[in-house]
Design a protein around this motif. Structure first.
Motif, PDB file in Angstrom:
ATOM      1  N   ASN A 186       0.870  -1.172   0.000  1.00 43.93           N
ATOM      2  CA  ASN A 186       0.000   0.000   0.000  1.00 43.93           C
ATOM      3  C   ASN A 186       0.906   1.221   0.000  1.00 43.93           C
ATOM      4  O   ASN A 186       2.029   1.177   0.523  1.00 43.93           O
ATOM      5  CB  ASN A 186      -0.903  -0.002   1.253  1.00 43.93           C
ATOM      6  CG  ASN A 186      -2.076   0.942   1.123  1.00 43.93           C
ATOM      7  OD1 ASN A 186      -2.182   1.713   0.174  1.00 43.93           O
ATOM      8  ND2 ASN A 186      -2.982   0.888   2.079  1.00 43.93           N
ATOM      9  N   LEU A 196      -3.972  10.153  -1.365  1.00 45.16           N
ATOM     10  CA  LEU A 196      -4.464   8.912  -1.962  1.00 45.16           C
ATOM     11  C   LEU A 196      -3.797   7.718  -1.274  1.00 45.16           C
ATOM     12  O   LEU A 196      -2.584   7.704  -1.091  1.00 45.16           O
ATOM     13  CB  LEU A 196      -4.102   8.899  -3.458  1.00 45.16           C
ATOM     14  CG  LEU A 196      -4.162   7.545  -4.185  1.00 45.16           C
ATOM     15  CD1 LEU A 196      -5.598   7.094  -4.351  1.00 45.16           C
ATOM     16  CD2 LEU A 196      -3.483   7.643  -5.549  1.00 45.16           C
ATOM     17  N   HIS A 197      -4.610   6.726  -0.893  1.00 43.84           N
ATOM     18  CA  HIS A 197      -4.055   5.446  -0.440  1.00 43.84           C
ATOM     19  C   HIS A 197      -4.285   4.456  -1.559  1.00 43.84           C
ATOM     20  O   HIS A 197      -5.431   4.152  -1.881  1.00 43.84           O
ATOM     21  CB  HIS A 197      -4.759   4.973   0.836  1.00 43.84           C
ATOM     22  CG  HIS A 197      -4.380   5.746   2.045  1.00 43.84           C
ATOM     23  ND1 HIS A 197      -4.899   6.976   2.344  1.00 43.84           N
ATOM     24  CD2 HIS A 197      -3.491   5.474   3.023  1.00 43.84           C
ATOM     25  CE1 HIS A 197      -4.358   7.410   3.460  1.00 43.84           C
ATOM     26  NE2 HIS A 197      -3.505   6.523   3.897  1.00 43.84           N
ATOM     27  N   THR A 198      -3.222   3.938  -2.148  1.00 45.23           N
ATOM     28  CA  THR A 198      -3.387   3.158  -3.374  1.00 45.23           C
ATOM     29  C   THR A 198      -4.121   1.844  -3.155  1.00 45.23           C
ATOM     30  O   THR A 198      -4.739   1.332  -4.077  1.00 45.23           O
ATOM     31  CB  THR A 198      -2.027   2.870  -4.017  1.00 45.23           C
ATOM     32  OG1 THR A 198      -1.182   2.237  -3.034  1.00 45.23           O
ATOM     33  CG2 THR A 198      -1.370   4.147  -4.495  1.00 45.23           C
ATOM     34  N   ASP A 204      -4.803  -1.592 -10.337  1.00 44.82           N
ATOM     35  CA  ASP A 204      -3.713  -1.752  -9.378  1.00 44.82           C
ATOM     36  C   ASP A 204      -2.923  -0.449  -9.258  1.00 44.82           C
ATOM     37  O   ASP A 204      -1.880  -0.271  -9.866  1.00 44.82           O
ATOM     38  CB  ASP A 204      -2.813  -2.902  -9.836  1.00 44.82           C
ATOM     39  CG  ASP A 204      -1.825  -3.303  -8.751  1.00 44.82           C
ATOM     40  OD1 ASP A 204      -1.111  -4.291  -8.946  1.00 44.82           O
ATOM     41  OD2 ASP A 204      -1.762  -2.604  -7.712  1.00 44.82           O
ATOM     42  N   LEU A 205      -3.433   0.449  -8.418  1.00 40.46           N
ATOM     43  CA  LEU A 205      -2.786   1.753  -8.273  1.00 40.46           C
ATOM     44  C   LEU A 205      -1.423   1.637  -7.601  1.00 40.46           C
ATOM     45  O   LEU A 205      -0.512   2.407  -7.884  1.00 40.46           O
ATOM     46  CB  LEU A 205      -3.673   2.702  -7.456  1.00 40.46           C
ATOM     47  CG  LEU A 205      -4.940   3.187  -8.151  1.00 40.46           C
ATOM     48  CD1 LEU A 205      -5.743   4.048  -7.188  1.00 40.46           C
ATOM     49  CD2 LEU A 205      -4.599   3.977  -9.408  1.00 40.46           C
ATOM     50  N   THR A 206      -1.298   0.676  -6.677  1.00 36.25           N
ATOM     51  CA  THR A 206      -0.004   0.532  -5.992  1.00 36.25           C
ATOM     52  C   THR A 206       1.089   0.284  -7.019  1.00 36.25           C
ATOM     53  O   THR A 206       2.138   0.907  -7.007  1.00 36.25           O
ATOM     54  CB  THR A 206      -0.056  -0.631  -4.992  1.00 36.25           C
ATOM     55  OG1 THR A 206      -1.182  -0.465  -4.146  1.00 36.25           O
ATOM     56  CG2 THR A 206       1.199  -0.669  -4.152  1.00 36.25           C
ATOM     57  N   PHE A 248       2.151   3.405  -9.009  1.00 33.80           N
ATOM     58  CA  PHE A 248       3.038   4.378  -8.372  1.00 33.80           C
ATOM     59  C   PHE A 248       4.424   3.812  -8.089  1.00 33.80           C
ATOM     60  O   PHE A 248       5.387   4.567  -8.016  1.00 33.80           O
ATOM     61  CB  PHE A 248       2.396   4.914  -7.090  1.00 33.80           C
ATOM     62  CG  PHE A 248       1.366   5.966  -7.359  1.00 33.80           C
ATOM     63  CD1 PHE A 248       0.036   5.640  -7.551  1.00 33.80           C
ATOM     64  CD2 PHE A 248       1.741   7.293  -7.459  1.00 33.80           C
ATOM     65  CE1 PHE A 248      -0.906   6.610  -7.832  1.00 33.80           C
ATOM     66  CE2 PHE A 248       0.811   8.282  -7.731  1.00 33.80           C
ATOM     67  CZ  PHE A 248      -0.525   7.947  -7.919  1.00 33.80           C
TER      68      PHE A 248
END
Lengths: 246, 505
Positions: B186, B197-199, B238-240, B243
């Motif tokens: 995360n 934002l928290h991925t 999958d935002l984590t 980034f």
């Protein structure tokens, strides 16, 4: 004489990496080195049993569990009352009493604790037991009824041969301690940990008397003041004179 | 001077970045001071220069100001301020990158995040921990001492963990434990406009303390209580992963939740010398194909071994060498050692002398980790440039052998060292920046190597990132469609191109 019994002292201190908030305690790094040496002696077959000892309040059981996870066979807590002062004299007296009961062949301690930097417990203990001492050890080799110790001294390295039983204190370069692994941490929960009241050793008979040291004041050094620029050397001399430096 | 020529080399290695430096708006520095306090803002030349370069040879590009936020709320306010005034922002962790990622080529404000250094939410049962950018990997492992856990991603330098997440770092342990990507669960990101934002989802801010719900009581240290992260999720994009590896171009990584691993029970390390580079690399491929769960397998060519031996005072035979480390239980380790010995022998390698004590193992790995400095010591006064290609294992022997021949034909000093277990290797090119002909040969060699890797189905950068110097190769690797998609995502999150401009794209 294989099958030595080794007593290792472990102290619970404020962790070396801690900042001011969230005070984290851990095993004194020099005690870890002493413990590692004891465990290596056992792994090499020179020692039969490694007993970890701590002198302090009940919370020191955590420190002993860590010592067990790092390879000690069993632990003993010499428990003092809440708020009792445990300085080198008290710790040495407790260890001396326990040594009388457990009869180890070798006592391994860290050379000093990182909270008070006293560097006294090992030496006091050897005097109380009237045993030979090898302090600042950077190499330990058992030789039957003797132990050969290499010490780090100001002039270089000194090698002594001491008759067992003896007290040794560990210096930084004695070894690099292992990390506790999860299986060992789990096994440690089942290893025996005995709690003994300090009054058994610190009450009748041997010292100590009431604590001889009283902390009067503990404060940080003053924060560093800003520097000042001057334009030329005469101005510099002027300032130095004015502040009384020259 | 030398620096300008090196900048010329940097420009040739990639599209020349738009170095337009607009001056800061009036009263802007005062506004920065109002957020974090006077002592936490600096416009001093020495401070800015220190924050304008990393360990690479890209010329120093100092920002206009440096700020030290103490909490994520301040990062948000500062970002919102810079966004309103259209001032570029550059995140800074430890400055140990190798691709010029922190160089402020368009000026702006450098956010030095090292004062945010909390380690929180350590969960021994869930094997996870949360760290802020000021926490380096050695500091984390030191904190974890006694828990039986560790964080194995090890890029050599003592880098900021959030910085490692930002560059998608890897290291010697990746072959067994993975790179940063699978080990980041995360991320708490401050977007360019200041939003948080928290991925992998927020809602883990509940400040209640149920006993035994994954809260850490080891050694008396109690972490902030939140729900521990779960292992699997199929919820949304999958935002984590987006980034991780974004190199500061999409937002500030102000906190990372990391996956921890159990410490191995037993470890053994050895060197093995081989009659040729091909034999050493083929041995690696066979060890992996035999499914020996090797923890680290590193290759050093004879030039590198010679340099490292001299630098570290060890006396290793000067020949193609593999440095192997095995992790396992006592019994499992013995079996792995037997398998490794057999494969090494089959490839004409020397006999193995296993080091098991931490002191000996530490010496061997210190020798390997000082490779960069050992290489620079070969030609004092010269600059260094590291290539970073990664190819599929099956193509590795050919690519390495061709690269070595190319090095010799070009007359360059370029000791080779690499994480061959991942198909990743580095040529540490040491060259005289004052000599334009040599600089040109280095540039041409790097281009050929990048293309050779791409032709073999690999990537131009396995772990160092794109940064300033590899943007042209990124286009060749991803193609126009790929690059356009990256640009669209960048435009969606950072429409004014304020986050670390001039990097990656």
């Amino acid at each position: 004489m294989a099958g030595l019994r080794v007593l290792v002292g472990v102290k619970r201190v404020i962790d070396y990496a801690v900042k001011t908030q969230g005070v984290k305690h851990s095993l004194n790094p020099f005690c870890e080195i002493a413990l590692e040496e004891g465990v290596r002696l056992r792994e090499r077959g020179a020692a039969a049993e490694v007993v970890a000892v701590s002198v302090g309040t009940r919370v020191c059981q955590e420190t002993l569990r860590t010592a067990l996870a790092l390879g000690a066979d069993r632990g003993v807590l010499v428990e003092v009352g809440e708020g009792a002062a445990v300085g080198p004299r008290e710790a040495a007296a407790a260890l001396a009493g326990l040594a009388g009961r457990l009869r180890p062949h070798l006592v391994l301690l860290g050379k000093q604790a990182i909270d008070d930097d006293c560097n006294q417990t090992g030496q006091l203990l050897a005097a109380m037991l009237d045993w030979p001492q090898g302090t600042f050890a950077s190499r330990v080799e058992p030789e039957g009824e003797w132990v050969r110790v290499q010490r780090e001294v100001d002039g270089g390295l000194e090698t002594l041969r001491l008759r067992l039983p003896a007290v040794l204190t560990a210096d930084l370069r004695l070894n690099e301690p292992r990390y506790a692994t999860l299986p060992n941490i789990m096994k440690a929960k089942k290893k025996p940990l005995e709690v003994v009241a300090a009054s058994e050793f610190l009450g009748g008979g041997s010292p100590p008397a009431p604590p001889r040291l009283r902390v009067l004041k503990l404060e940080e050094p003053p924060p560093r003041g800003g520097g000042q620029r001057v334009d030329d050397v005469p101005a510099l001399l002027e300032r130095l004179r004015a502040s009384g430096c020259i | 001077m030398a620096l300008r020529r090196v900048l010329g080399l940097g420009g040739a290695l990639g599209r020349r970045s738009c170095c337009s430096k607009r001056p800061l708006p009036p009263d802007f520095v005062e506004a920065l001071r109002a957020v974090v306090g006077g002592p936490n803002v600096s416009t001093a030349m020495a401070v800015c220069e220190q924050h304008g370069h990393d360990e690479s040879m890209h010329a120093c590009a100092p920002p206009d100001a440096v700020v030290w936020p103490q909490a994520v709320g301040q990062v948000q306010e500062l970002a919102a301020l810079c966004y309103r005034c259209r001032v570029p922002m550059v995140p800074f962790g430890t400055g140990t990158g190798l691709e010029g990622g922190v160089n402020a080529v368009q000026g702006g404000v450098c956010f030095d995040l090292s004062r945010m250094d909390a380690i929180a939410e350590l969960s021994l049962e869930d094997f996870s921990v949360t760290v802020e950018p000021g926490v380096t990997r050695k500091a984390l492992n030191s904190h974890l001492r006694g828990t039986g856990l560790w964080f194995p991603v090890d890029p050599g330098a003592d880098a900021s963990l959030c910085g490692m997440a930002a560059t998608g770092a890897s290291g010697t342990n990746a072959v067994r434990y993975g790179t940063m990507r699978p080990n980041v669960l995360n991320l708490r990101v401050v977007l360019p406009d200041g939003r948080l934002l928290h991925t992998a989802g927020p809602g883990r801010q509940a400040r209640w303390a149920p006993e035994g719900l994954g809260c850490a009581r080891w050694g008396g240290h109690v972490g902030a209580h939140s729900l521990p992260p779960c292992r699997k999720r199929a919820a949304g994009y999958d935002l984590t992963s987006l980034f991780v590896g974004s190199e500061g171009t999409l937002g500030f990584l102000t906190q990372a939740t990391l996956r921890l691993h159990p410490l191995p029970e037993a470890t053994a390390t050895t060197t093995a010398t081989f009659p040729s580079v091909r034999a050493a690399v083929s041995c690696t491929v066979q060890v992996l194909q035999a499914a020996v769960p090797v923890a680290r397998i590193e290759f050093l060519d004879e030039v590198m071994v010679g340099a490292c031996s001299r630098f570290s005072g060890l006396e290793l035979p000067v020949a193609a060498t593999l440095l192997l480390e095995l992790h396992g239980s006592q019994h499992g380790l013995a079996e792995q050692q037997r398998q490794a010995e057999e494969i090494v022998r089959l490839n004409g390698g020397s006999s193995l002398a296993w080091a098991e004590e931490p002191e000996e193992r530490g010496r061997l790995w210190a020798m390997r980790h000082s490779a960069w400095y050992a290489a620079l010591a070969l030609r004092p006064g010269c600059q260094g440039y590291s290539t970073d290609v990664c190819v599929p294992i099956s193509r590795l022997p050919n690519v390495v052998v061709e690269t070595k021949r190319d090095l010799q034909d070009s007359g360059l000093t370029g000791p080779m060292v690499g994480h061959v277990g991942d198909g990743n290797f580095h040529c540490l090119l040491i060259f005289n920046a004052q000599d334009p002909a040599e600089a040109q040969r280095v540039h041409a060699f790097a281009q050929r190597l990048g293309r050779r890797a791409l032709a073999a189905g690999g990537t131009c950068t396995g772990e160092h990132g794109v940064g300033l110097g590899k943007r042209a190769l990124l286009l060749e690797e991803l193609g126009q469609e790929g690059l356009d998609t990256l640009r669209r995502i960048k435009a969606a999150l950072d429409p004014h191109n304020l986050m670390n401009p001039g990097k990656v794209l």
